[in-house]
Design an enzyme around this catalytic site. Structure first.
Site, PDB file in Angstrom:
ATOM      1  CE  LYS A  59      42.353  39.473  34.829  1.00  0.00           C
ATOM      2  NZ  LYS A  59      43.621  38.861  34.427  1.00  0.00           N
ATOM      3  CD  GLN A  81      47.270  39.007  34.923  1.00  0.00           C
ATOM      4  OE1 GLN A  81      46.167  39.008  35.433  1.00  0.00           O
ATOM      5  NE2 GLN A  81      47.453  39.104  33.624  1.00  0.00           N
ATOM      6  CG  ASP A 124      42.957  32.473  33.127  1.00  0.00           C
ATOM      7  OD1 ASP A 124      42.245  33.371  32.642  1.00  0.00           O
ATOM      8  OD2 ASP A 124      44.043  32.690  33.682  1.00  0.00           O
TER       9      ASP A 124
END
Ligand code: NDP
Length: 285
Positions: A53, A97, A120
């Site tokens: 990322k 995460q 997200d």
């Protein structure tokens, strides 16, 4: 006849070009899209995801910051960090995460992220806006699936889409997005009776289960589009999807490979969400 391959890498590359253009446009206004990634603990797979990322941010000219916290970090400390990131103007997107250590409640973390920085797309407000059809930051993998279908010229409206899997991060939002695109949607799960019979009715199959090669060739209507979300590691170390790829490709009309299908789209849609969040912060539509 063999199915047409849906090349996730190529489609992701096309979208990244669009993101670069959007990033340049924002730069003219003095804004650089920024993503903060938080990793708690030392899970090896998570470390790779976080590195990828950060690399994607670098490639696209985004600002990024990575916060690596020890696995025993108390929940309150993590929530304090999120609160600081919520307030930080250089950061337009925040991603924590998963998986998180057992002592941290995932829901508390998701709820703590500012709705407009929830790249997200997991916050209940974004999920709710998706359901009612309002503008929302969309969950990345399902958003990637829709992009793949559209950019491959696969019709969705009026088609029967069968989604196998009902997780909050893939199955349910994928079903809602397909519904928003006017598909007739059936959602299957571990208690579904006669799964092969249900899948046989599908023009579009989305497999998001986590069981290697679960979906067989004789479950597939000839010509159907098959989107394989699953990422499974076989005993020989190779990756495989939830679909029996070699057999299913002989029946399907379109199919995504694993790797190289949905996977590259997910991280690209994360970048697209970060750009979207930055554009909104700059007062652009
Ligand atoms: P979850 O484990 O959260 O959900 C799996 C779903 O599959 C559940 O709804 C479960 O049903 C259902 N299921 C399990 N067994 C069966 C079965 N035999 N028949 C029918 N349904 C079944 O997984 P995720 O949604 O998080 O992920 C699914 C897969 O996608 C995984 O392989 C994951 O690694 C991969 N993934 C890939 C991504 C990418 O970028 N390519 C991103 C995210 C995930 P029930 O609800 O009844 O338990």
């Amino acid at each position: 006849m063999s199915a047409r391959l849906i090349d996730g890498k190529a489609i992701a590359g096309e979208i990244r070009e669009e993101i670069r253009r959007g990033t340049r446009e924002l730069a003219e206004r003095g804004v650089t899209p920024g993503l903060a990634v938080v990793l708690v603990g030392d899970d090896p797979a998570s470390q790779i995801y976080v590195r990828n990322k950060a690399r994607a941010c670098e490639e696209l000219g985004f600002y990024s910051e990575v916060h690596r916290l020890p696995k025993e970090t108390p929940q309150d400390e993590l929530l304090e960090l999120i609160s600081r990131l919520n307030a930080k103007s250089e950061v337009h997107g925040i991603l924590v995460q998963s998986p998180l250590p057992d002592h941290i409640r995932e829901k508390a973390v998701i709820d703590a992220i500012a709705v407009h920085k929830d790249v997200d797309g997991f916050h209940p407000v974004n999920v709710g806006n998706l359901v009612i059809g309002d503008d929302a930051l969309l969950s990345c993998t399902p958003a990637g699936i829709i992009e793949m279908l559209k950019r491959s010229g696969i019709p969705i409206a009026g088609r029967h889409a069968v989604v196998i899997g009902r997780s909050n991060i893939v199955g349910k939002p994928a079903a809602m997005l397909l519904l928003r695109e006017h598909a007739t949607v059936t959602v299957c799960h571990s208690k579904t009776a006669d799964l092969p019979d249900v899948v046989r009715q599908a023009d579009i199959v989305v497999a998001a289960v986590g069981r290697p090669k679960l979906v067989k060739a004789d479950w597939i209507k000839p010509g159907a589009a098959v989107i394989d979300v699953g990422i499974n590691r076989l005993p020989d170390g190779k990756l495989c999807g939830d679909v029996d790829f070699e057999a299913v490709r002989e029946v399907a009309g379109w199919i995504t490979p694993v790797p190289g299908g949905v996977g590259p789209m997910t991280i690209t849609m994360l970048m697209a969400n970060t750009l979207k969040a930055a554009r909104r912060a700059a007062g652009l539509a």
